[in-house]
Write an enzyme that holds these catalytic residues in place. Structure first.
Site, short mmCIF file in Angstrom:
data_model
loop_
_atom_site.label_atom_id
_atom_site.label_comp_id
_atom_site.label_asym_id
_atom_site.label_seq_id
_atom_site.Cartn_x
_atom_site.Cartn_y
_atom_site.Cartn_z
N SER A 134 36.10 40.83 42.30
CA SER A 134 35.94 42.10 43.02
C SER A 134 36.24 41.91 44.50
O SER A 134 36.74 42.81 45.17
CB SER A 134 34.51 42.61 42.86
OG SER A 134 34.20 42.77 41.49
N THR A 160 47.06 39.49 33.22
CA THR A 160 47.77 40.12 32.10
C THR A 160 49.20 39.60 32.04
O THR A 160 49.89 39.55 33.07
CB THR A 160 47.77 41.66 32.30
OG1 THR A 160 46.40 42.10 32.34
CG2 THR A 160 48.50 42.37 31.17
N GLU A 367 41.53 46.86 37.33
CA GLU A 367 41.99 47.88 38.30
C GLU A 367 40.80 48.45 39.08
O GLU A 367 40.73 49.64 39.36
CB GLU A 367 42.74 49.03 37.62
CG GLU A 367 44.03 48.66 36.95
CD GLU A 367 45.04 48.03 37.88
OE1 GLU A 367 44.88 48.12 39.11
OE2 GLU A 367 45.99 47.43 37.37
#
Ligand code: FAD
Length: 398
Positions: A134, A160, A367
């Site tokens: 974060s 990813t 995200e």
């Protein structure tokens, strides 16, 4: 390579093609994908031929150049299928291509974007680290100038497409004396460069057929020409361009996933009889469905409105964050209710809804996790009301 007939399609014809691809190929292939633990190669080839890697890339660079409104309408369609399929091209269409488009040099755009649009150059977005999740601004990977190169050292995790990407848009500290965002730059790193290695996790809770991976950089030489935009210290600002784009795509993904889960669950409730009639006839069941539908449509409207504002040239980053926050929470709520309505079939057996329940859980974490969006939105509201009495991104006529 994108098929010639796809390049000639107008948007309604293209949307129809993608809806048919979803119904005729993506959804029926889900059981095979789950058994194999990976997206089949023939589906990846079809995705490339249909231009799914190029929906957001301008025609001048070989893409299909759909508007943001068109991109989210496409996303509503192809994410009625497992969101694992989308993750295979998500890092190309959102995070990476948009940062390269807006902040890369013309040479970098010409070198990367046409191959990315064709599905021939897969890029991953390498920001997160063990000590910087974060709190991304405190990342530790370094890229220190050494003659004509940068020497990159460090590691990334939860990335990813890490294991099959051809290049990584990598965020690294070019100024080790500057501990915050101002010391971070973005570099395009060739995945085959000596010193780069990747690893996959042993377990995934959701998204199992497209696992995230770790990337290690051990003394990797990256030519200085691969510094994004040729500018140091702007890496996180450049990242935001791709992140805002990707967040709206994620919000649209949540809408697609919730649509499918509600369709599947309602069909089950129409067919399943208890107490002498279909479960769908019970008032409590109808209320749960109705409430879920209202939340789904609220999410869809928020995504569409954000996309239209985006297409007018104003990036409504607070409204996009609100859409990502609301839609990801909505999809999880809907998933949980659907599993409940399926009863034992929501836990035992191969029904798609429980798999989607696990998959959508991750959308509240990447995200920007939900608590981070809540905090940032609250902060933006307080600051703007202090400054001029209005709320962020409300575009009031004053
Ligand atoms: C499926 C998946 C795909 C991903 N893909 C990518 C990718 O392609 N590229 C990439 O760079 N990263 C990727 N990530 C990483 C993702 O961005 C991080 O997981 C995310 O930023 C959270 O970081 P963390 O996991 O280290 O959690 P932490 O930072 O440890 O936070 C854990 C939890 O603590 C809470 N929290 C943290 N800070 C605050 C705060 N200030 N206020 C209130 N609560 C707080 C939140 O609930 C948060 O979820 C992916 C992650 C997943 C799960």
């Amino acid at each position: 390579m994108i098929d010639q007939d796809v390049l000639r399609c107008d948007f309604p014809a293209y949307l129809r093609k993608i809806a048919d691809f979803t119904d005729d190929e993506l959804i029926p292939t889900e059981p095979e994908m789950v058994d194999a633990g990976a997206v089949p190669e023939r589906i990846l080839d079809r995705m490339a031929a249909l231009g799914l890697f190029g929906i957001s890339i301008p025609r001048a660079y070989g893409g299909l150049e759909w508007t943001m409104e068109q991109q989210v309408r496409l996303t509503f369609e192809f994410t009625r299928a497992s969101c694992v399929y989308r993750s295979r091209f998500s890092t190309v269409i959102g995070l990476c291509s948009q940062a390269i488009l807006d902040h890369g040099t013309e040479e970098q755009r010409r070198e990367m974007l046409p191959a990315m649009a064709a599905g021939e150059l897969v890029t991953a977005f390498a920001l997160t680290e063990e000590e910087a999740g974060s709190d991304a601004a405190h990342l530790r990977t370094t890229a220190i100038r050494d003659g004509a190169d940068y020497l990159v050292n460090g590691s990334k995790r939860y990335i990813t497409n890490a294991a099959w990407a051809d290049a990584f848009l990598t965020f690294a500290r070019t100024d080790p004396d500057e501990p915050g965002a101002a010391g971070v730059s973005a570099l395009i790193v060739d995945a085959r460069a000596p010193g780069v290695s990747t690893a996959l996790p042993r377990y995934m809770n959701g998204h199992a057929e497209a696992p995230v991976g770790e990337i290690r950089f051990r003394g990797v030489r990256v030519p200085a020409g691969q510094l994004l935009g040729g500018v140091e210290g702007q890496g996180l600002k450049m990242a935001l361009r791709g992140i805002n784009h990707a967040r709206l795509h994620v919000a649209a993904t949540c809408v697609g996933q919730a649509t499918r889960m509600l369709e599947e669950t309602t069909a089950h409730l129409n067919g399943r009889e208890q107490f002498g009639g279909p479960l769908a006839d019970l008032g409590a069941v109808r209320s749960t469905l109705g409430e879920s539908y209202a939340e789904l449509e609220a999410g869809r409207a928020l995504v569409m409105e954000s996309a239209r504002t985006f297409d007018r040239g104003e990036v409504p980053r607070h409204r996009i964050a609100a859409a990502k926050l609301y839609c990801s929470e909505m999809a999880s709520r809907v998933a949980d209710r659907c599993v409940q309505l399926l009863g034992g079939a929501g836990i035992v057996g191969p029904h798609p809804v429980p798999r989607m329940w696990r998959d959508v859980r991750a959308l509240r974490i990447y995200e920007g996790s939900s608590p981070i969006h809540q905090r940032n939105l609250g902060r933006a509201m307080i600051e703007q009301v202090r400054a001029d009495g209005t709320l962020p991104d409300t575009f009031r006529a004053r």
